[in-house]
Design a protein around this motif. Structure first.
Motif, short mmCIF file in Angstrom:
data_model
loop_
_atom_site.label_atom_id
_atom_site.label_comp_id
_atom_site.label_asym_id
_atom_site.label_seq_id
_atom_site.Cartn_x
_atom_site.Cartn_y
_atom_site.Cartn_z
N GLY A 24 27.61 40.64 31.61
CA GLY A 24 29.07 40.80 31.73
C GLY A 24 29.72 39.56 32.33
O GLY A 24 30.78 39.11 31.88
N THR A 28 32.37 37.06 30.45
CA THR A 28 33.67 36.84 31.09
C THR A 28 33.87 35.37 31.44
O THR A 28 34.97 34.82 31.26
CB THR A 28 33.79 37.71 32.37
OG1 THR A 28 33.49 39.07 32.02
CG2 THR A 28 35.17 37.62 32.97
N PRO A 131 33.27 43.28 32.93
CA PRO A 131 33.63 44.64 32.49
C PRO A 131 32.92 45.77 33.25
O PRO A 131 33.44 46.88 33.33
CB PRO A 131 33.23 44.65 31.01
CG PRO A 131 33.21 43.23 30.59
CD PRO A 131 32.88 42.42 31.79
N ARG A 142 42.19 41.58 36.94
CA ARG A 142 41.98 41.31 35.51
C ARG A 142 43.29 40.89 34.84
O ARG A 142 43.32 39.97 34.03
CB ARG A 142 41.42 42.55 34.80
CG ARG A 142 39.97 42.82 35.12
CD ARG A 142 39.40 43.99 34.28
NE ARG A 142 38.00 44.18 34.62
CZ ARG A 142 37.50 45.29 35.18
NH1 ARG A 142 38.27 46.33 35.42
NH2 ARG A 142 36.21 45.34 35.47
#
Ligand code: DGI
Ligand code: FE
Ligand code: FE
Length: 187
Positions: A24, A28, A131, A142
């Motif tokens: 993740g 990202t 996430p 976010r």
């Protein structure tokens, strides 16, 4: 180093849950690097290796911090803070990563530091908003991360400090220094 080779090296160091977190962070960090004009390959590599030392023993990490003359104040704080600097050392020694920008993003991923580089900010923020992360305030960060990198890192640092204070946990001085740097210098 090629992505799949790096992932292989990291996978054996981590639990399945922590490996999923790493994927993740990787995804990202790549997205943020593209958005904010950082080196995408370096962001990917730093993200893959950022928690490399997470499951090393306290004893091993402590010895590394002493041998490598890392910040002595770390030893008086929670061992959770140790995997970031110890990780930078181990990723160089064991995985052969020599890129100082990548190693520095690993080193500072837990506390940040004053005068963070673009790559350091991206890995710090990706670690916070990947996430799989679910905690109060993460959705706000976010949203901010879509607009302004510095504002998003500041929001993440602030939330982390407030979270620690809420649990009556000590806050490492470098974490406070990071916060003050963003407030006073804006970047
Ligand atoms: O390794 P991760 O869980 O992905 O995330 P991280 O490296 O950002 O944080 C690891 C832990 O370190 C987390 O449980 C919170 C803690 N931490 C972060 N900053 C500080 C801190 N603990 C103390 N005592 N002081 C800090 O400033
Ligand atoms: Fe970490
Ligand atoms: Fe992490």
């Amino acid at each position: 180093m090629e992505r799949n080779r790096a992932l292989e090296l990291v996978k054996v160091q981590l639990t399945d849950k922590r490996y999923a977190h790493t994927l993740g962070v990787m995804e990202t960090a790549v997205m943020l690097a593209k958005r904010y004009g950082a080196d995408v390959e370096k962001a990917e590599l730093a993200a893959i290796f950022h928690d490399y030392a997470k499951f090393r023993s306290k004893e091993e990490m402590k010895q590394i911090l002493i041998d490598e003359q890392e910040d002595v104040r770390l030893l008086g704080f929670h061992h959770e803070l140790w995997h970031a600097p110890a990780g930078a050392v181990l990723v160089r020694k064991e995985a052969g990563v020599n890129d100082e920008e990548v190693l520095s993003a690993i080193r500072w991923h837990t506390t940040g530091r004053p005068g963070m580089t673009l790559l350091e900010k991206i890995v710090y923020l990706a670690d916070y908003i990947e996430p799989g992360r679910r905690f109060p305030g993460v959705d706000d960060v976010r949203t901010i991360a879509e607009q302004n990198l510095n504002d998003a890192v500041l929001a993440a640092v602030k939330n982390s400090i407030l979270f620690l204070m809420g649990k009556k946990q000590p806050v490492f001085p470098v974490t406070m220094d990071t916060y003050n740097d963003f407030i006073q210098n804006g970047d």
